[in-house]
Each structure stands twice: as structure tokens, then as C-alpha cells.
Design a protein around this motif. Structure first.
Motif, PDB file in Angstrom:
ATOM      1  N   PHE A 102     -41.895  20.022  23.124  1.00 18.63           N
ATOM      2  CA  PHE A 102     -43.185  19.580  22.582  1.00 18.63           C
ATOM      3  C   PHE A 102     -43.472  20.248  21.250  1.00 18.63           C
ATOM      4  CE2 PHE A 102     -47.769  20.527  22.139  1.00 18.63           C
ATOM      5  CZ  PHE A 102     -48.210  19.234  21.879  1.00 18.63           C
ATOM      6  N   ASP A 103     -43.249  21.565  21.182  1.00 17.94           N
ATOM      7  CA  ASP A 103     -43.535  22.290  19.943  1.00 17.94           C
ATOM      8  C   ASP A 103     -42.706  21.754  18.778  1.00 17.94           C
ATOM      9  OD1 ASP A 103     -45.355  23.884  21.268  1.00 17.94           O
ATOM     10  OD2 ASP A 103     -43.934  25.520  21.623  1.00 17.94           O
ATOM     11  N   PHE A 104     -41.423  21.489  19.032  1.00 18.03           N
ATOM     12  CA  PHE A 104     -40.549  20.957  17.986  1.00 18.03           C
ATOM     13  C   PHE A 104     -41.027  19.585  17.532  1.00 18.03           C
ATOM     14  CE2 PHE A 104     -36.861  18.331  16.828  1.00 18.03           C
ATOM     15  CZ  PHE A 104     -36.349  19.060  15.759  1.00 18.03           C
ATOM     16  N   CYS A 105     -41.236  18.689  18.494  1.00 16.79           N
ATOM     17  CA  CYS A 105     -41.613  17.313  18.149  1.00 16.79           C
ATOM     18  C   CYS A 105     -42.993  17.259  17.505  1.00 16.79           C
ATOM     19  CB  CYS A 105     -41.568  16.435  19.388  1.00 16.79           C
ATOM     20  SG  CYS A 105     -39.908  16.104  20.004  1.00 16.79           S
ATOM     21  N   ARG A 106     -43.919  18.048  17.997  1.00 16.41           N
ATOM     22  CA  ARG A 106     -45.259  18.058  17.393  1.00 16.41           C
ATOM     23  C   ARG A 106     -45.174  18.494  15.936  1.00 16.41           C
ATOM     24  NH1 ARG A 106     -48.720  22.794  19.506  1.00 16.41           N
ATOM     25  NH2 ARG A 106     -47.055  23.807  18.317  1.00 16.41           N
ATOM     26  N   THR A 107     -44.375  19.502  15.663  1.00 20.13           N
ATOM     27  CA  THR A 107     -44.234  19.992  14.296  1.00 20.13           C
ATOM     28  C   THR A 107     -43.603  18.923  13.404  1.00 20.13           C
ATOM     29  OG1 THR A 107     -44.000  22.252  15.133  1.00 20.13           O
ATOM     30  CG2 THR A 107     -43.277  21.842  12.878  1.00 20.13           C
ATOM     31  N   ILE A 108     -42.582  18.242  13.917  1.00 22.88           N
ATOM     32  CA  ILE A 108     -41.950  17.160  13.166  1.00 22.88           C
ATOM     33  C   ILE A 108     -42.947  16.046  12.892  1.00 22.88           C
ATOM     34  CG2 ILE A 108     -40.245  15.297  13.300  1.00 22.88           C
ATOM     35  CD1 ILE A 108     -38.906  17.924  12.681  1.00 22.88           C
ATOM     36  N   VAL A 109     -43.695  15.657  13.917  1.00 20.91           N
ATOM     37  CA  VAL A 109     -44.682  14.577  13.777  1.00 20.91           C
ATOM     38  C   VAL A 109     -45.706  14.916  12.701  1.00 20.91           C
ATOM     39  CG1 VAL A 109     -46.660  13.504  14.929  1.00 20.91           C
ATOM     40  CG2 VAL A 109     -44.429  13.551  16.055  1.00 20.91           C
ATOM     41  N   ALA A 118     -34.028  14.275  30.446  1.00 23.55           N
ATOM     42  CA  ALA A 118     -32.832  15.067  30.729  1.00 23.55           C
ATOM     43  C   ALA A 118     -33.150  16.557  30.831  1.00 23.55           C
ATOM     44  CB  ALA A 118     -31.774  14.832  29.660  1.00 23.55           C
ATOM     45  N   HIS A 119     -34.233  16.969  30.203  1.00 19.38           N
ATOM     46  CA  HIS A 119     -34.629  18.385  30.215  1.00 19.38           C
ATOM     47  C   HIS A 119     -35.890  18.615  31.054  1.00 19.38           C
ATOM     48  CE1 HIS A 119     -31.632  19.383  27.171  1.00 19.38           C
ATOM     49  NE2 HIS A 119     -31.989  18.280  26.532  1.00 19.38           N
ATOM     50  N   ARG A 120     -36.189  17.652  31.944  1.00 16.12           N
ATOM     51  CA  ARG A 120     -37.373  17.747  32.812  1.00 16.12           C
ATOM     52  C   ARG A 120     -38.643  17.951  31.989  1.00 16.12           C
ATOM     53  NH1 ARG A 120     -35.515  18.478  38.109  1.00 16.12           N
ATOM     54  NH2 ARG A 120     -33.314  19.100  38.227  1.00 16.12           N
ATOM     55  N   ALA A 121     -38.697  17.266  30.856  1.00 18.37           N
ATOM     56  CA  ALA A 121     -39.804  17.467  29.912  1.00 18.37           C
ATOM     57  C   ALA A 121     -40.693  16.232  29.793  1.00 18.37           C
ATOM     58  CB  ALA A 121     -39.252  17.862  28.549  1.00 18.37           C
ATOM     59  N   GLU A 122     -40.796  15.459  30.860  1.00 15.71           N
ATOM     60  CA  GLU A 122     -41.646  14.270  30.799  1.00 15.71           C
ATOM     61  C   GLU A 122     -43.103  14.630  30.526  1.00 15.71           C
ATOM     62  OE1 GLU A 122     -39.415  14.930  33.180  1.00 15.71           O
ATOM     63  OE2 GLU A 122     -38.468  13.096  33.953  1.00 15.71           O
ATOM     64  N   ASP A 123     -43.552  15.773  31.053  1.00 16.15           N
ATOM     65  CA  ASP A 123     -44.936  16.189  30.784  1.00 16.15           C
ATOM     66  C   ASP A 123     -45.125  16.507  29.305  1.00 16.15           C
ATOM     67  OD1 ASP A 123     -43.242  18.413  31.019  1.00 16.15           O
ATOM     68  OD2 ASP A 123     -44.838  19.724  31.755  1.00 16.15           O
ATOM     69  N   GLN A 124     -44.064  17.015  28.655  1.00 16.70           N
ATOM     70  CA  GLN A 124     -44.155  17.289  27.220  1.00 16.70           C
ATOM     71  C   GLN A 124     -44.173  15.988  26.419  1.00 16.70           C
ATOM     72  OE1 GLN A 124     -41.763  20.757  25.842  1.00 16.70           O
ATOM     73  NE2 GLN A 124     -41.150  20.956  27.987  1.00 16.70           N
ATOM     74  N   LEU A 125     -43.520  14.951  26.931  1.00 19.22           N
ATOM     75  CA  LEU A 125     -43.601  13.638  26.291  1.00 19.22           C
ATOM     76  C   LEU A 125     -45.024  13.099  26.383  1.00 19.22           C
ATOM     77  CD1 LEU A 125     -42.399  11.129  24.962  1.00 19.22           C
ATOM     78  CD2 LEU A 125     -41.590  10.398  27.219  1.00 19.22           C
ATOM     79  N   GLU A 126     -45.659  13.258  27.520  1.00 17.80           N
ATOM     80  CA  GLU A 126     -47.060  12.851  27.654  1.00 17.80           C
ATOM     81  C   GLU A 126     -47.927  13.580  26.635  1.00 17.80           C
ATOM     82  OE1 GLU A 126     -48.879  12.466  31.627  1.00 17.80           O
ATOM     83  OE2 GLU A 126     -46.905  12.986  32.423  1.00 17.80           O
ATOM     84  N   GLN A 127     -47.735  14.891  26.524  1.00 18.62           N
ATOM     85  CA  GLN A 127     -48.512  15.688  25.570  1.00 18.62           C
ATOM     86  C   GLN A 127     -48.271  15.221  24.137  1.00 18.62           C
ATOM     87  OE1 GLN A 127     -48.371  20.094  26.118  1.00 18.62           O
ATOM     88  NE2 GLN A 127     -47.156  19.618  27.931  1.00 18.62           N
ATOM     89  N   LEU A 128     -47.014  14.911  23.848  1.00 22.97           N
ATOM     90  CA  LEU A 128     -46.653  14.521  22.484  1.00 22.97           C
ATOM     91  C   LEU A 128     -47.335  13.213  22.087  1.00 22.97           C
ATOM     92  CD1 LEU A 128     -44.944  14.871  19.915  1.00 22.97           C
ATOM     93  CD2 LEU A 128     -43.118  13.611  21.084  1.00 22.97           C
ATOM     94  N   ILE A 129     -47.284  12.212  22.965  1.00 19.80           N
ATOM     95  CA  ILE A 129     -47.902  10.929  22.638  1.00 19.80           C
ATOM     96  C   ILE A 129     -49.420  11.091  22.523  1.00 19.80           C
ATOM     97  CG2 ILE A 129     -48.292   8.565  23.441  1.00 19.80           C
ATOM     98  CD1 ILE A 129     -45.460   8.641  24.618  1.00 19.80           C
ATOM     99  N   ALA A 130     -49.997  11.899  23.404  1.00 20.17           N
ATOM    100  CA  ALA A 130     -51.435  12.169  23.294  1.00 20.17           C
ATOM    101  C   ALA A 130     -51.752  12.851  21.971  1.00 20.17           C
ATOM    102  CB  ALA A 130     -51.889  13.026  24.468  1.00 20.17           C
ATOM    103  N   HIS A 131     -50.884  13.752  21.532  1.00 25.10           N
ATOM    104  CA  HIS A 131     -51.086  14.445  20.251  1.00 25.10           C
ATOM    105  C   HIS A 131     -51.042  13.463  19.087  1.00 25.10           C
ATOM    106  CE1 HIS A 131     -50.698  17.592  17.160  1.00 25.10           C
ATOM    107  NE2 HIS A 131     -49.767  16.821  16.634  1.00 25.10           N
ATOM    108  N   ILE A 132     -50.074  12.547  19.119  1.00 22.40           N
ATOM    109  CA  ILE A 132     -49.976  11.568  18.032  1.00 22.40           C
ATOM    110  C   ILE A 132     -51.231  10.709  17.976  1.00 22.40           C
ATOM    111  CG2 ILE A 132     -48.697   9.565  17.156  1.00 22.40           C
ATOM    112  CD1 ILE A 132     -46.181  10.804  18.457  1.00 22.40           C
ATOM    113  N   HIS A 133     -51.675  10.227  19.111  1.00 26.22           N
ATOM    114  CA  HIS A 133     -52.865   9.374  19.142  1.00 26.22           C
ATOM    115  C   HIS A 133     -54.109  10.123  18.669  1.00 26.22           C
ATOM    116  CE1 HIS A 133     -50.879   6.519  22.282  1.00 26.22           C
ATOM    117  NE2 HIS A 133     -50.673   6.110  21.046  1.00 26.22           N
TER     118      HIS A 133
END
Length: 271
Positions: free
Chosen positions: A42-49, A68-83
Motif C-alpha cells: 500500500f505504501d509503495f502504490c500510494r506513493t506512486i499514485v 499473491a502477497h495476501r494484500a487484498e486489504d491493501q488493494l481496498e485501501q489503495l482504491i479508497a485512497h485514489i477516490h
């Protein structure tokens, strides 16, 4: 209710960009400062976004890199961050789902209710009843694989059926019969600009998600010339690795921003 196609058209005009930034996080490629963090993805992707958002008109997270990294919750956070922080930039969940209707209903709920994506990529191999459940989510985009950027796509997509290649049949079905919601798009790879032009001729102004201009080597000028609509839009031209891994050190955000800006400007040169 915001509708994907309208949001996308607004984003193209407001940002003066056709760039879609793909988010394919691989922790082994992260800079050292993120090593060992429990929410490093999440931290990496948020920074990139946040770095690339001024130069992009959409984002495309690839679900496998999170799951693959059991990070589905971080994907949820990321999309919420973008919105929340970059409103009006649509998020396409790259999942390439394709299954029978009852299972597709669950995949649609996953994409649109759990992750709150604005659109999702789907595989049409099982026909319209595997796509229809996604269309029932009002305002959500459905982007159908048509002519993919990988070399092996030709194994099936170029098979002759009814006197023309299968990918053209998919494009025709998408334009004529499948677009019940008015929110459909197609995936056509930048590695095949001639096919982009053919698909554009079949589907009119339908949006095309076009991967392959970065690490896969697709030609930007040929892509834009083949796929643009009359008003110079109509394309989500995706670059993933060439942007998110433009820098390997702690200045990776600045490197990503620079790569995104240069990619946007190169695309605009030919619009």
C-alpha cells in the motif's frame, strides 16, 4: 451515481492525458526504505499514485500482485485512497475474470462492492452470459479482452471464424450486442497497432484500454495514430513497470513522476 464512461471522458478532457498508470507491485523491487513494512505494498502504490496523478487520467491495479502477497486489504485501501485524494480519476481493476454467470456475479460483487473499482477487465471466452452480471452494476465499466498485447494471444485471437479473425468478432459483438449498459470498453494491445485501427473502425468511439507501450515495447506514435477518436481521446494507454519502477532508490516517487510526465507528453505529441 457516476458512470464510468462519463467519468473517463471528463478525466481525459480535464487532465489533458490519455495515460493509464498500471500498478503491479512486486515487493522484491521496492526500495530499501520500504523493506519489512507490514503495509509496504500500500505504501509503495500510494506513493506512486500521488506522484503520477498529475500526469494520468486513470489507474489500473493488477489484482494478482496484491492477492499473491495476501494484500487484498491493501488493494481496498489503495482504491479508497485514489477516490478520496484524486477524485475523478477512474480505477480499472485488472482482473481478467471469466466464468459462468453465477460465479461472475460474485466476481462482479468483488470488483465493484468490495474494491469499489470503477471498471474491471473480463475475459469473453465463455460468452455474453459470463459478462452480463458485470453490466448489471449501474454505472460500472466492463473492459473486454479483444486483441491482447502478448504474443501468444494470436493462438486464439487470430483464428478465422465466419471469414474473419476471432478478435474482430469479439469487437463486433461488443459494439452491437453486448454493450447493454453503455459502459463497455475493449483491451487492444499497443504491440499490434494495425489491429487497433481495425478495432477502432468496428467499435466507433468505444474506449480502448491499450497496454504494452512501456516494457513490452509498443510504439507510442503508431498506437495513438491507430486508436485515437476524432476528438483525440478514446484510449487508456497503459504503462506499468516503466513508470512504477523508473527509480530503484528512495527517490522512486520523483522518478515515477518524471516517467509519467514524459510518457504523457510523448502521447500528447501525436494526438
Amino acid at each position: 451515481m457516476s458512470h464510468f464512461i462519463q467519468t473517463l471522458n471528463d478525466a481525459w478532457q480535464r487532465t489533458n492525458s490519455l495515460l493509464c498508470v498500471g500498478l503491479d507491485p512486486e515487493p522484491s523491487k521496492f526500495p530499501g526504505a520500504l523493506a519489512g513494512r507490514p503495509e509496504a505494498i500500500f505504501d509503495f502504490c500510494r506513493t506512486i499514485v500521488d506522484a503520477a496523478a498529475p500526469y494520468a487520467s486513470s489507474f489500473k491495479p493488477q489484482i494478482a500482485y496484491f492477492a499473491a502477497h495476501r494484500a487484498e486489504d491493501q488493494l481496498e485501501q489503495l482504491i479508497a485512497h485514489i477516490h478520496a485524494n484524486h477524485p475523478g480519476l477512474p480505477v480499472i481493476l485488472d482482473a481478467k475474470r471469466g466464468d459462468i454467470g453465477s460465479t461472475a456475479e460474485q466476481y462482479a460483487r468483488e470488483a465493484f462492492e468490495r474494491y469499489q473499482a470503477d471498471a474491471v477487465t473480463v475475459n469473453p471466452y465463455m460468452g455474453f452470459d459470463s459478462i452480463q452480471p458485470y453490466l448489471e452494476h449501474e454505472g460500472k465499466g466492463v473492459i473486454v479482452l479483444c486483441r491482447t498485447s502478448n504474443a501468444g494471444g494470436s493462438d486464439l485471437q487470430f483464428l478465422e471464424t465466419g471469414g474473419r479473425p476471432l478478435y474482430q468478432v469479439v469487437a463486433q459483438l461488443a459494439a452491437d450486442k453486448w454493450n447493454a449498459s453503455g459502459q463497455l470498453g475493449l483491451v487492444v494491445g499497443a504491440t499490434f497497432p494495425k489491429e487497433i485501427e481495425v478495432v477502432r473502425g468496428i467499435v466507433g468511439d468505444m474506449p480502448l484500454l491499450i497496454p504494452g507501450i512501456g516494457a513490452q515495447g509498443g510504439d507510442v506514435q503508431a498506437t495513438v495514430n491507430a486508436g485515437r477518436t476524432a476528438n483525440g481521446t478514446g484510449m487508456l494507454i497503459n504503462s506499468s513497470r516503466a513508470i512504477i519502477y523508473a527509480g530503484k532508490d528512495d527517490d522512486f516517487a520523483e522518478a515515477a513522476a518524471k516517467a509519467a510526465m514524459e510518457t504523457r507528453d510523448r502521447i500528447n505529441t501525436f494526438r
